[in-house]
Motif scaffolding. Structure first.
Motif: not given
Lengths: 245, 317
Positions: A4, A7-8, A11, A27-29, A37-38, A41, B103, B114-118, B149, B151-152
């Motif tokens: 994680x 990954x962060x 990102x 990523x998944x959408x 989608x990303x 942000x 996060x 505000x960003x998502x976490x897995x 959100x 994206x996931x």
């Protein structure tokens, strides 16, 4: 697979640098392109930070043209992104960034105006302390220090900035260079400006830096032998610039 | 119906976000909002805003809502930010403190989003550790809000309600159900919003948020953006009604953070939330006791002459 923390970090890099290639597989959408989608942000981040800078530097925006400001803000955010979540403290480095920004080389007043606007912003967000009355100064000695209002801030500029600041929409007249020494302070909901000569500017700024009164007075006298310490202290008191702190 | 009694110290009526443009009016007129929410980060420095909040809190219950703690950060929460949050709570004694399942700090940079976490075991352990540290430091339970959100993550092994339920179970925190966020995420990520709400532990939900969103057209079709810049959408009111029927009445916040309208508009939205809650609750009198007298009066008048068509839309949607 990245952990994680990695990954962060990836990102974060993708948000600032653009292009989420490194993390695209993560990523998944459903029914959409995850990279697009990303990008939402990324847009949110730049738009909201730019909006914050616009709100702090409104006259700089007008002096420099809106699209130019958006470009400069984008470059600033890339080079000096916020380091803490209290946005009220974000933007302090923006005037210095503009002063060194090649695209501002022919418009140095932008950086100076941004300096004034940051001083105003700091004044507006500073607390107001109970002020000192002239009678409270009985027994004042030269070795003592005096506290000034936390909202008192200083601006030294090569241009007379108050005119363009006050008439932000009516500019476009050539501005002649003239050294300008300003003090900015908040009184309740109002911002007050003081245009100072070199001696008074040196005295006020020395007091703000918590130098003893005699040292501050020496700085002022070095610039003007006629500087009157008693008159100046009374002026500061009457204008509620000294505090009981 | 699985309605439960809230254990929240906030009154179970609608409140509004306290925003800068309304501060003077609220101090002067003391409008009958049920309670007020403030963003923690705006009051962490000695400032005129913090001084004004001292006045405001004499007349309103406060909910402190954080946006910068970054509870989903693998590197932990910033101790100095946490210390500031504790100072804030000690000073203003809010009825409630909340943060997001998100996060917003990466590599020491505050990303202002505000960003998502897995939703997997690793993230669960990290989020729980950060929540426990927060609750321990500030000396009180907090509520965790579900995120909107876009994206996931391919690595997720849980659905969001399961993840939130586990957080509540492991840390003892409560949940803040943002209905608009559920609606936005459900649309963007293709899940069933009602099933999402039904899967949450009702007894853990202690506050609800309502807000407006925008719709952007993209190459992939429409995407909903959680911009808090408009009135609550009819579909979100419908989902709110579903939530009320499912979990019972909860303190409900009307959020509006961009294109901020006149205060009266916010109070109007809050009134609709109260009216809807009143129509759903089994014992309306139990809630009326919490309404300030002037608010109760306004509500009666509004029932007679305020946008009946819109109300019908809520009831039948």
């Amino acid at each position: 697979m990245l952990d994680l923390a990695a990954l962060q970090s990836a990102m974060t890099h993708a948000l600032l640098a653009g292009g989420p290639a490194e993390i695209e597989a993560e990523l998944a959408a459903p029914s959409a392109n995850p990279a697009r989608r990303f990008a939402i942000y990324r847009n949110n981040m730049f738009l909201s930070l730019t909006a914050h800078l616009r709100s702090v530097f409104p006259v700089t925006v007008k002096l420099g043209d809106d699209r130019f400001f958006a470009y400069a803000a984008h470059q600033f955010i890339l080079r000096a992104p916020p380091r803490e979540s209290r946005l009220v403290v974000y933007g302090e480095a923006f005037p210095r960034f503009l002063a060194q920004f090649p695209a501002c080389r022919h418009a140095p007043i932008l950086a100076q105006m941004a300096t004034l606007e940051w001083a105003i912003h700091k004044s507006l967000t500073s607390p107001q302390m109970p002020f000192l009355e002239p009678g409270d100064m009985t027994g004042l000695s030269g070795g003592m220090t005096l506290a000034v209002q936390p909202s008192l801030h200083f601006v030294l500029s090569r241009w007379p900035l108050l005119g363009p600041w006050a008439h932000e929409a009516e500019r476009q007249r050539p501005l002649m260079r003239k050294m300008s020494r300003l003090a900015v302070v908040r009184h309740d909901d109002d911002i007050r400006f003081f245009e100072l000569d070199p001696a008074r500017f040196a005295f006020w700024r020395s007091l703000a830096r918590r130098r003893p009164v005699e040292v501050a007075a020496a700085h002022a006298l070095a610039r003007d032998r006629k500087f009157n310490l008693v008159d100046e202290l009374l002026f500061l008191c009457r204008n509620r610039l000294l505090t009981q702190a | 119906m699985h309605a439960t009694s809230p254990r929240t110290p906030l009154p179970p009526v609608a409140g509004i976000g306290l925003r800068g443009p309304h501060l003077a009016q609220i101090l002067k007129q003391r409008p009958s909002a049920g309670w007020l929410e403030v963003h923690a980060e705006n009051y962490m420095k000695a400032s005129p805003a913090a001084a004004a909040l001292e006045q405001v809190r004499k007349n309103y219950a406060l909910s402190v809502h954080g946006v910068g703690l970054s509870l989903g950060s693998a590197t932990g929460v910033d101790p100095s930010h946490l210390a500031r949050l504790k100072q804030l709570c000690d000073r203003f004694q809010p009825a409630m403190v909340s943060e997001h399942l998100a996060w917003c700090v990466g590599d020491g940079i505050y990303l202002n989003d505000l960003l998502p976490v897995p939703y997997d075991e690793e993230a669960l352990a990290i989020v729980c550790r950060n929540i426990e540290q927060t609750q321990e430091t500030i000396g009180r339970r907090i509520l965790i809000e579900n995120l909107s959100a876009y994206v996931g993550f391919a690595r997720s092994t849980m659905m969001e309600p399961e993840f939130l339920s586990e957080i509540a179970e492991r840390t003892g925190c409560g949940l803040l159900l943002d209905i608009n966020n559920v609606y936005v995420s459900a649309h963007n990520l293709g899940f069933d919003a009602q099933a999402y709400i039904a899967a949450l532990p009702a007894e853990s939900i202690e506050e609800i948020h309502l807000a407006g969103h925008a719709e952007n057209m993209t190459d992939d079709g429409p995407v909903l953006i959680d911009n808090h810049g408009s009135a609550v959408a009819p579909q979100v009111w419908s989902l709110y009604r579903f939530a009320l029927e499912r979990i019972g009445v909860r303190p409900t916040l009307i959020e509006w953070d961009s294109e901020i309208p006149p205060l009266e508009t916010l109070l109007g939205e809050a009134m609709w939330a109260d009216l809807l809650a009143n129509s759903v609750t089994e014992d309306a009198r139990s809630m009326s006791a919490f309404l300030p007298p002037s608010r109760a009066q306004t509500a009666k008048v509004a029932l007679c002459d305020h946008h009946p068509a819109r109300m019908m839309e809520h009831v039948h949607a």
